[in-house]
Write an enzyme that holds these catalytic residues in place. Structure first.
Site, short mmCIF file in Angstrom:
data_model
loop_
_atom_site.label_atom_id
_atom_site.label_comp_id
_atom_site.label_asym_id
_atom_site.label_seq_id
_atom_site.Cartn_x
_atom_site.Cartn_y
_atom_site.Cartn_z
N SER A 186 0.82 -1.20 0.00
CA SER A 186 0.00 0.00 0.00
C SER A 186 0.86 1.27 0.00
CB SER A 186 -0.96 -0.04 1.20
OG SER A 186 -1.96 0.94 1.08
N ASP A 397 -8.19 -6.39 -5.32
CA ASP A 397 -8.10 -5.13 -4.56
C ASP A 397 -8.68 -4.00 -5.41
OD1 ASP A 397 -7.40 -2.99 -2.93
OD2 ASP A 397 -5.30 -2.99 -3.55
N HIS A 449 -6.20 -6.55 -1.06
CA HIS A 449 -5.14 -5.57 -0.80
C HIS A 449 -4.03 -6.17 0.05
CE1 HIS A 449 -3.68 -1.46 -0.68
NE2 HIS A 449 -3.59 -1.50 0.64
#
Length: 475
Positions: A186, A397, A449
């Site tokens: 991320s 994601d 994710h």
């Protein structure tokens, strides 16, 4: 002349032997000063064969900033395995809450925070894992300067992280000669390359360089425009929004901006959220957390896309677990890491901070002062330096989706070495990969994710292949 040379070589040999003995002694004692950080046993912890350590490293004495870490050494032969440092993103989210406790660490937290159980796909079977809560204000990491909560950003985070690595290696000198790899997901797509840049600058000025060998980042924030464009294209191609809303986003929102606060963009973004419905946008085919007693909203502050979006919805129904995945795990972390006995065992919260430990710090998230528009220039520097670089993407994601990553990496114009092919695990397609000159890109089929959380077997295959420097296995 010959005698002088012989004496010189003998002196060098003696110095080398003395340093080697120092490293051995340090390793036996847990490193210089590290034994005080040794964790005897965490509350509710099953028996393990590896050592683990946690504590604080001061990175700025004037401001009183100290970063919290947790080292879980390799299950077997830790002295022969590399050091992998893991970062979670946000900005403002905890590597203890996510990386250590629901992704790649050796422990998982039981429901209601009553104890721990083992993760059989822990990455510490192949490496020594160092989890860092960064920057100050995240998790147990703290600052004595309250204004730091409102002035954090990319630049200071990278410099503090470098200071942490230098000082941590002084505390654990037997790791100084190990291969070091930086990993994360991320917003660690900023943290990791920016720390690499700091390390490369540091190494160019010191006689004792940090032995950095490479990076691996997943569902990583890379470039503002291409990340934004790739996200809305993903929403459309996965039927998460209508054609009309897609057109409205492109017309009303400036995708070149880190954040578009215009009224028209806000309205369009909220309508897109309404069209998506009650899903976990971080794992679009997975269940949502239905825990009505939850202490926090999962994923709510992990990354900023369009303004004012809330990326998780609680629904009061029975939690449906798919393939062992539990969408409420970070709620258990909020309970467990706020227990006084857990904090004592971790050598955490020693300054008695005035707020509860949380998975993500909302103040840091909302007041991030400087954020690079694009990380692509650093990728070019890392490739030129010959570092091993892997970028992976869970294809379920919807926040930093596979299209965003592909669009961003395409701007590097790299030469393809091995064209796109499916990679396999247990005779099933684990995802797809393409190898370029200087970089490997891989997808993980069905992963959200948090790839190691939603697809732990596939995530484990990633780290094994990455550390070996080998391509992901074809059928």
């Amino acid at each position: 002349m010959v005698i002088a040379m012989a004496v010189g070589k003998r002196e060098i040999l003696l110095v080398a032997m003395a340093y080697y003995l120092f490293l051995l002694v340090s390793a036996g004692k847990g490193g210089g000063g590290a034994e005080a950080d040794r964790i005897i046993k965490l509350p509710g912890q099953p028996k393990v064969s590896f050592k683990h350590y946690s504590g604080y490293v001061t990175v700025n004495k004037e401001a009183g900033r100290a970063l919290f870490y947790w080292l879980t050494e390799a299950v077997s032969l830790p002295e022969s395995k590399p050091l992998v440092i893991w970062f979670n993103g946000g900005p403002g989210c905890s590597s203890i809450a996510y990386g250590a406790s629901e992704e790649i660490g050796p422990f998982r937290i039981k429901k209601k925070g009553t104890g721990l159980y083992l993760n059989k796909f822990s990455w510490n079977t192949v490496a020594n894992l160092l989890f860092l809560e960064s920057p100050a204000g995240v998790g147990f990491s703290y600052t004595n300067t309250s204004s730091d909560f409102y002035t954090s950003g990319d630049t200071r985070t990278a410099k503090d992280a470098l200071e942490f690595v230098i000082r941590w290696l002084d505390r654990f000198p037997h790791y100084k000669q190990r291969e070091i790899y930086l990993t994360g997901e991320s917003f660690a797509g900023h943290y990791v390359p920016q720390l690499v840049k700091e390390i490369m600058t540091y190494n160019s000025r010191t006689k004792f360089p940090i032995n950095l060998k490479g990076i691996m980042v997943g569902n990583a924030v890379i470039d503002t425009y291409y990340d934004n464009l790739g996200t809305v294209d993903y929403w459309l191609s996965h039927a998460l929004i209508s054609d009309e809303t897609y057109k409205q986003i492109l017309n009303k929102c400036d995708l070149h901006k880190l954040e578009d606060d215009s009224n028209e963009c806000n309205a369009t973004s909220k309508y897109a959220e309404k069209e998506q419905g009650n899903i976990d946008i971080y794992n679009i085919y997975g269940p949502t957390c239905g825990d009505s007693t939850a202490t926090s909203t999962p994923h709510n502050h992990r990354i900023q896309r369009f303004p004012h979006r809330s990326f998780s919805v609680f629904i009061n129904n029975k939690i449906k677990q798919i393939s062992g995945y539990d969408p409420c795990t970070e709620n258990y972390a909020e309970i467990y890491y706020n227990r006084p006995d857990v904090q004592k065992a971790l050598h955490a919260n020693t300054t008695q901070i005035s707020y509860n430990w949380t998975s993500c710090n909302e103040i840091l998230f909302k007041n991030w002062t400087d954020r690079a528009y694009s990380i692509l220039p650093i990728y070019k520097e890392m490739i030129a330096a010959g570092l091993r670089i892997w970028v992976f993407s869970g294809d379920a994601d919807g926040v930093v989706p596979v299209t965003a990553t592909k669009y961003s990496l395409a701007q590097l114009n790299l030469t393809t070495k091995t064209p796109w092919y499916p990679w396999y695990l247990n005779n099933q397609v684990g995802g797809w990969t393409e190898i370029y000159e200087g970089l490997t890109f891989a997808t993980v089929r069905g992963a959200g994710h948090e790839v190691p959380s939603t697809r732990p077997k596939e995530g484990f295959q990633l780290i094994k292949s990455f550390l070996r420097g080998a391509p992901l296995p074809p059928k």
